[in-house]
Motif scaffolding. Structure first.
Motif, short mmCIF file in Angstrom:
data_model
loop_
_atom_site.label_atom_id
_atom_site.label_comp_id
_atom_site.label_asym_id
_atom_site.label_seq_id
_atom_site.Cartn_x
_atom_site.Cartn_y
_atom_site.Cartn_z
N ALA A 344 -6.81 -11.09 8.13
CA ALA A 344 -5.89 -10.86 9.14
C ALA A 344 -4.64 -9.92 8.44
O ALA A 344 -4.27 -10.21 7.05
CB ALA A 344 -5.36 -12.19 9.28
N GLY A 345 -4.15 -8.87 9.11
CA GLY A 345 -3.10 -8.21 8.49
C GLY A 345 -3.32 -7.11 7.43
O GLY A 345 -2.56 -6.24 7.45
N GLU A 346 -4.86 -7.12 7.06
CA GLU A 346 -5.08 -6.19 6.07
C GLU A 346 -4.80 -4.83 6.53
O GLU A 346 -5.51 -4.37 7.74
CB GLU A 346 -6.53 -6.47 5.77
N ASN A 347 -4.29 -3.85 5.86
CA ASN A 347 -4.04 -2.58 6.03
C ASN A 347 -4.60 -1.76 4.79
O ASN A 347 -4.09 -1.66 3.65
CB ASN A 347 -2.28 -2.43 6.09
N SER A 348 -5.80 -1.04 5.12
CA SER A 348 -6.51 -0.41 4.12
C SER A 348 -6.45 1.20 4.08
O SER A 348 -6.74 1.54 5.28
CB SER A 348 -8.10 -1.00 4.08
N THR A 349 -6.55 1.65 3.02
CA THR A 349 -6.77 2.99 2.81
C THR A 349 -7.86 3.23 1.96
O THR A 349 -8.01 2.61 0.98
CB THR A 349 -5.64 3.78 2.11
N PHE A 350 -8.84 3.87 2.28
CA PHE A 350 -10.07 4.32 1.49
C PHE A 350 -10.57 5.81 1.27
O PHE A 350 -10.29 6.65 2.16
CB PHE A 350 -11.38 3.71 2.13
N GLY A 351 -11.32 6.02 0.15
CA GLY A 351 -11.85 7.26 -0.09
C GLY A 351 -13.10 7.15 -0.70
O GLY A 351 -13.42 6.14 -1.41
N ILE A 352 -14.14 7.90 -0.37
CA ILE A 352 -15.60 7.98 -0.78
C ILE A 352 -15.85 9.52 -1.07
O ILE A 352 -15.69 10.34 -0.28
CB ILE A 352 -16.39 7.65 0.43
#
Length: 438
Positions: A344-352
């Motif tokens: 809940a509420g998780e705000n994620s930035t990702f890179g691969i």
């Protein structure tokens, strides 16, 4: 033998009588696959560690179809897993086991096996499969094969391509067996009781050669109802250069008894004690040039509760786990080795970033690095938040020639750090090989 297994055996017997029909044998395929896995999970704060080595064999027979307007076929799958050493010490509270089934005292079994199959019917461009060796790969359910043996589902799935450029898929599943289990059970979703029905339907529409639109509806009885929308577009800049856009949106709401003590869904914080109410969206953009591939993206989980998905063990102590810790994968870029960043509420930035060394004259070798940063995760009481991150490294190599052509190796490492839960370092090493019998 339960009723479903008996019904499947009868269906197999009927179909076997038609085995001499043209197409059933001539178009069949059979193979034996082997996998050996070394698994090492290190709890950094003195929690439960795990070091275990296992090996397994999987036999697959996929028949063709009998001739006629309606074709009949049969798929059979047999699997066996063997524990080579390690796993939980039942005299210790600082070891764990997630790779094999366990005995009543908590120690891993020495071996386990299962046999299943699907009867199948084909009419025109429509195919129906009924059995207990189903492995869906859909946005609303991705069957996991991240450890030794794959998870399987029992039920029926129909796929139709009667309309050009559109693939329709629908079905109902009522039982599942986890990748580290030898027992069938109701389909799990974090509560104390499994559901007896997971129903779904949807379509993939290839609007143009570059653009695909997706819609799926799923309902896990007494847990949640879910709508999924997806868009994938590939812009081909040059023969070895492309830009891909991938948009995904999940909307999940409570169903039936959800929220009652036995059907309370848990994936981190929930505003109404386990009633599903969630929106999750992600946007990913991938640029490829020669052997290079770079993906950057963002993902947002709404505040009232974590994302809903079939988990079969993926939710532990109120925490959503990733591919490595659960029995079901999630159709998100953030579902990586240890965590899946769906609380809940998780705000994620990702890179691969990945590189295919075939461009340097080493075909079969590929390296990948993944990093996900999750922020503003609501704690289980909802009265605060924390941040977490994970970095994964992976190198894969498959022999391209010689008597062992196809033999594959995969080395993987994950570093997971969180302000809200335990921290872990995890290593895995796989050796895979598939031999085609015919």
């Amino acid at each position: 033998m339960n009723k479903s297994t008996l019904a499947l055996a009868v269906a197999m017997g009927v179909l076997a009588q038609q085995a001499s029909a043209a197409g059933f044998i001539e178009d069949s395929k059979a193979s034996i696959s082997s996998r050996t896995l070394y698994f090492d999970n290190d709890a950094r704060e003195g929690g439960a560690d795990q070091r275990q080595t296992v090996t397994g064999l999987k036999f697959d027979f996929l028949s063709g179809y009998t001739q006629g307007t309606v074709g009949f076929g049969l798929d059979v799958q047999g699997m066996v897993g063997i524990n080579l050493g390690g796993g939980i010490d039942n005299h210790s509270t600082t070891t764990a086991n997630t790779v094999t089934p366990v005995d009543s005292d908590g120690t891993p079994v020495s071996d386990w096996s299962r046999l299943g199959g699907n009867a199948k019917i084909k009419y025109s461009k429509t195919e129906l499969k009924v059995g207990n060796a189903l492995a869906p790969n859909l946005p609303i359910l991705v069957s996991n094969d991240g450890r030794l043996l794959p998870a399987s589902y029992q039920g029926a799935i129909v796929t139709s391509k009667e309309i050009d450029n559109v693939t329709f898929t629908a079905g109902q599943l009522n039982r599942e067996i986890g990748r580290a289990s030898s027992n069938w059970a109701g389909i799990a979703a974090g509560g104390r009781k499994g559901s007896n029905a997971f129903r779904f339907g949807g379509a993939d529409w290839k609007v143009t050669k570059d653009l695909t639109l997706q819609y799926y509806y799923a309902e896990l009885e007494d847990y949640y109802r879910q709508n999924f929308l997806g868009l994938v577009h590939v812009f081909q800049i040059a023969p070895d250069q492309a830009f891909k856009t991938d948009l995904r949106y999940f909307n999940s709401k409570s169903d039936g008894k959800n929220g009652d003590a036995d059907y309370s869904y848990k994936n981190g914080y929930y505003k109404d004690g386990g009633e599903v109410d969630n929106n999750t969206w992600s946007a990913a953009f991938t640029y490829t040039l020669g052997g290079h591939s770079l993906t950057l993206g963002h993902q947002r989980v709404s505040d009232d509760g974590g994302m809903a998905f079939l988990n079969n063990g993926s939710v532990v102590d109120g925490r959503g786990r990733g591919e490595g810790e659960g029995g079901t994968s999630v159709y998100l870029y953030t579902d990586i080795m240890y965590n899946n960043f769906t609380k809940a509420g998780e705000n994620s930035t990702f890179g691969i970033y990945s590189y295919d060394f075939a461009k340097l004259g080493v075909p079969g070798l590929k390296a990948t690095y993944t990093y996900v940063s999750g922020r503003d995760v609501r704690n289980t009481s909802g009265n605060g938040s924390y941040d977490e991150w994970e970095a994964d490294y992976r190198v894969d190599y498959t022999l391209q020639s010689g008597p062992l052509k196809g033999l594959g190796f995969s080395a993987r490492h994950a570093t997971f750090r969180s302000e809200g839960v335990e921290n872990f370092d995890q290593n895995r090493f796989y050796v895979n090989y598939t031999y085609a019998l015919w």
